[in-house]
Enzyme design. Sequence first.
Site, PDB file in Angstrom:
ATOM      1  N   GLY A  64      60.054 -16.468  35.120  1.00  0.00           N
ATOM      2  CA  GLY A  64      59.004 -15.572  35.565  1.00  0.00           C
ATOM      3  C   GLY A  64      58.278 -14.763  34.516  1.00  0.00           C
ATOM      4  N   GLU A 118      61.184  -8.899  31.280  1.00  0.00           N
ATOM      5  CA  GLU A 118      61.337  -9.399  32.643  1.00  0.00           C
ATOM      6  C   GLU A 118      60.010  -9.361  33.383  1.00  0.00           C
ATOM      7  OE1 GLU A 118      63.019 -10.930  34.710  1.00  0.00           O
ATOM      8  OE2 GLU A 118      65.093 -10.281  34.920  1.00  0.00           O
ATOM      9  N   ASP A 119      59.845 -10.248  34.366  1.00  0.00           N
ATOM     10  CA  ASP A 119      58.671 -10.169  35.225  1.00  0.00           C
ATOM     11  C   ASP A 119      58.838  -9.069  36.253  1.00  0.00           C
ATOM     12  OD1 ASP A 119      60.698 -11.566  36.526  1.00  0.00           O
ATOM     13  OD2 ASP A 119      59.363 -12.999  37.501  1.00  0.00           O
ATOM     14  N   ASP A 122      64.198  -5.673  40.527  1.00  0.00           N
ATOM     15  CA  ASP A 122      64.357  -5.090  41.860  1.00  0.00           C
ATOM     16  C   ASP A 122      65.786  -4.560  42.034  1.00  0.00           C
ATOM     17  OD1 ASP A 122      65.483  -7.666  42.187  1.00  0.00           O
ATOM     18  OD2 ASP A 122      63.751  -8.383  43.296  1.00  0.00           O
ATOM     19  N   LYS A 150      60.851  -2.127  40.979  1.00  0.00           N
ATOM     20  CA  LYS A 150      60.977  -1.671  42.371  1.00  0.00           C
ATOM     21  C   LYS A 150      62.071  -0.611  42.450  1.00  0.00           C
ATOM     22  CE  LYS A 150      59.667  -6.063  44.547  1.00  0.00           C
ATOM     23  NZ  LYS A 150      60.106  -7.119  45.504  1.00  0.00           N
ATOM     24  N   PHE A 171      57.549  -8.463  48.725  1.00  0.00           N
ATOM     25  CA  PHE A 171      57.617  -9.731  48.008  1.00  0.00           C
ATOM     26  C   PHE A 171      56.253 -10.030  47.405  1.00  0.00           C
ATOM     27  CE2 PHE A 171      57.666 -14.331  47.434  1.00  0.00           C
ATOM     28  CZ  PHE A 171      58.846 -14.455  46.718  1.00  0.00           C
ATOM     29  N   ASP A 178      56.914 -16.410  41.480  1.00  0.00           N
ATOM     30  CA  ASP A 178      56.670 -17.552  42.352  1.00  0.00           C
ATOM     31  C   ASP A 178      57.235 -17.364  43.742  1.00  0.00           C
ATOM     32  OD1 ASP A 178      59.327 -19.844  42.429  1.00  0.00           O
ATOM     33  OD2 ASP A 178      59.476 -17.870  41.499  1.00  0.00           O
ATOM     34  N   ARG A 184      53.055 -19.192  40.209  1.00  0.00           N
ATOM     35  CA  ARG A 184      53.246 -18.589  38.884  1.00  0.00           C
ATOM     36  C   ARG A 184      51.954 -18.560  38.071  1.00  0.00           C
ATOM     37  NH1 ARG A 184      58.689 -17.810  38.084  1.00  0.00           N
ATOM     38  NH2 ARG A 184      60.131 -19.359  38.925  1.00  0.00           N
TER      39      ARG A 184
END
Length: 196
Positions: A64, A118-119, A122, A150, A171, A178, A184
């Site tokens: 990601g 990181e993308d 959470d 998050k 989400f 993705d 993506r």
Amino acid sequence: NHFSIKWNDYIWLINKMKKVILHNKQFKLFLDSKEIISKIEDLAIKINTSFYDKCPIFLCVLNGSFLFASELIKRFNYNCEVSFIKLASYKGTQTTGNIKELIGLNEDVKGRNIIVVEDIVDTGNTIFSVIKQLKNHQPKSVEIATLLFKPDAYQKNIPINFPAFSVANHFLVGFGLDYNGLGRNLKDIYIIQENN
């Protein structure tokens, strides 16, 4: 036709409405690319200030983070190294909680300053697993840069040092994120529409 189209397996961009259909789910625009790049530029300034003399290793978590990492790292103006690691924790729209072993760390990181890229953060399970495994290699420091954070979903006490955006627990897809393999490549970030 020379090929058959499976409509639910392709991306339909409805540009005027700023919506995307991936598999059987509809998503609407959440963050456009200009806003994303602007935040990454702001984040890069902070990282330049903190790491200008440290020659950090950017450890990018695949799959990601690749778009975010590309935009962030090319704005780092000093010496650095870049490496890619891989873990997996998602299936569909829910986190599985199962973190695979860290793979792809080929560099000697002992005594080095590491920025994990990181993308999205959470629950924090992925970051916790990465840092736990990195500590076995005795780095000097490990800090986290993430495109999306998050806080309402976060369950760990590890500091998220460089978040570009703090978002609610929805989400999201696009800009590296993705939904079952699709989305993506989208330059914007989209939020799921639960009632299609």
